[in-house]
Design an enzyme around this catalytic site. Structure first.
Site, PDB file in Angstrom:
ATOM      1  N   LYS A 106       0.803   3.474 -11.060  1.00 39.46           N
ATOM      2  CA  LYS A 106      -0.341   2.627 -10.743  1.00 39.46           C
ATOM      3  C   LYS A 106      -0.736   1.749 -11.929  1.00 39.46           C
ATOM      4  O   LYS A 106      -1.241   0.637 -11.746  1.00 39.46           O
ATOM      5  CB  LYS A 106      -1.515   3.489 -10.274  1.00 39.46           C
TER       6      LYS A 106
ATOM      7  N   ASN B 273       0.798  -1.221   0.000  1.00 33.81           N
ATOM      8  CA  ASN B 273       0.000   0.000   0.000  1.00 33.81           C
ATOM      9  C   ASN B 273       0.835   1.278   0.000  1.00 33.81           C
ATOM     10  O   ASN B 273       0.339   2.340  -0.366  1.00 33.81           O
ATOM     11  CB  ASN B 273      -0.928   0.000   1.228  1.00 33.81           C
TER      12      ASN B 273
ATOM     13  N   TYR C 279       2.442   9.459 -11.037  1.00 32.15           N
ATOM     14  CA  TYR C 279       1.581   8.656 -10.179  1.00 32.15           C
ATOM     15  C   TYR C 279       0.703   7.699 -10.981  1.00 32.15           C
ATOM     16  O   TYR C 279       0.719   6.479 -10.718  1.00 32.15           O
ATOM     17  CB  TYR C 279       0.738   9.570  -9.286  1.00 32.15           C
TER      18      TYR C 279
END
Length: 253
Positions: free
Chosen positions: A168, A99, A164
């Site tokens: 992902k 995470n 980012y």
């Protein structure tokens, strides 16, 4: 292995390691797992943040079986050593949640290569390092669960800060590929892709910024960390025993 009708959405008796577990969505995942019977080892970025998170959880319930570690997630050897100690102490690592992550909003015109690399290092490389550190244990014990935190921007992109969503998107590829590779060892690999969630970063945004975002969400609100944690609980539990290689969107749509 039980029949599907016997499965429950709990993680009772399981040992879970959660990176980025000291705040936000990670902290909510840790708490949700504890509430549902797991022993949890949370990873913080520093000793003080990990210990503070553990202390906060113990204040809520002194019986929670939770402890903290703080390996440098950019250092594969340090991760291996930390996870080895967890395995030696608890006998197993049943669940890994990758995470930990950071983001940035820099325009491509101002984006410094070293800042882009920082995002890749924590958001992608650390997930690989942590996964590499547990798969042998999970193979030996004939099963396990690996869960990754993705994001809705991995699907839609975002108007600035390309690092980012790029990271992902990479997490999605890693999730799907490892699910195919590790399924024969009864290791399930899935990801959760949260939408706009009420973390510190979002709650600090001015109303004129957040209201237009809320207006685009069919359910008419931002998500809460617990909404996302519920998805992780489901995927970690036997209720998802036949689910692998999925990117589960939790975005109010």
């Amino acid at each position: 292995m039980g029949t599907p009708s016997q499965y429950t959405a709990d993680v009772k008796g399981k040992v879970a390691v959660v990176t980025g577990g000291s705040r936000g969505i990670g902290f909510a995942i840790v708490k949700k797992f504890l509430e549902n019977g797991a022993r949890v080892i949370l990873c913080g970025s520093r000793q003080e943040t990990a210990e503070r998170a553990v202390e906060k959880l113990k204040e809520e319930n002194s019986e929670y079986p939770v402890s903290g570690i703080w390996p440098d997630l950019s250092n594969s050897s340090e991760i291996e050593d930390s996870f080895k100690r967890v395995k030696e102490e608890f006998g197993t690592i049943d669940i890994l949640v990758n995470n930990a992550g950071i983001s940035a909003r820099d325009s491509i015109f101002n984006y410094k290569p070293e800042e882009f690399q920082k995002i890749m290092d924590l958001n992608v490389n650390s997930a690989f390092y942590c996964t590499k550190a547990v798969v042998e244990y999970m193979k030996e014990q004939e099963g396990g669960v690996i869960l990754n935190t993705s994001s809705m921007v991995s699907i839609y992109g975002q108007p600035s800060g390309c690092g980012y969503p790029t990271s992902k998107f990479a997490i999605n590829g890693m999730t799907k590929s490892l699910a195919r590779e590790l399924g024969k060892y009864h290791i399930r690999v899935n990801a959760v892709a949260p939408g706009v969630t009420n973390t510190d970063m979002v709650s600090s945004l001015p109303k004129e910024v957040i209201q237009p975002i809320i207006a685009t969400i069919p359910l008419g609100r931002v998500g809460e960390p617990e909404d996302v944690a519920n998805a992780f609980l489901y995927l970690a539990s036997d209720m998802a025993s036949y689910v692998s290689g999925e990117i589960l969107s939790v975005d109010g749509a």
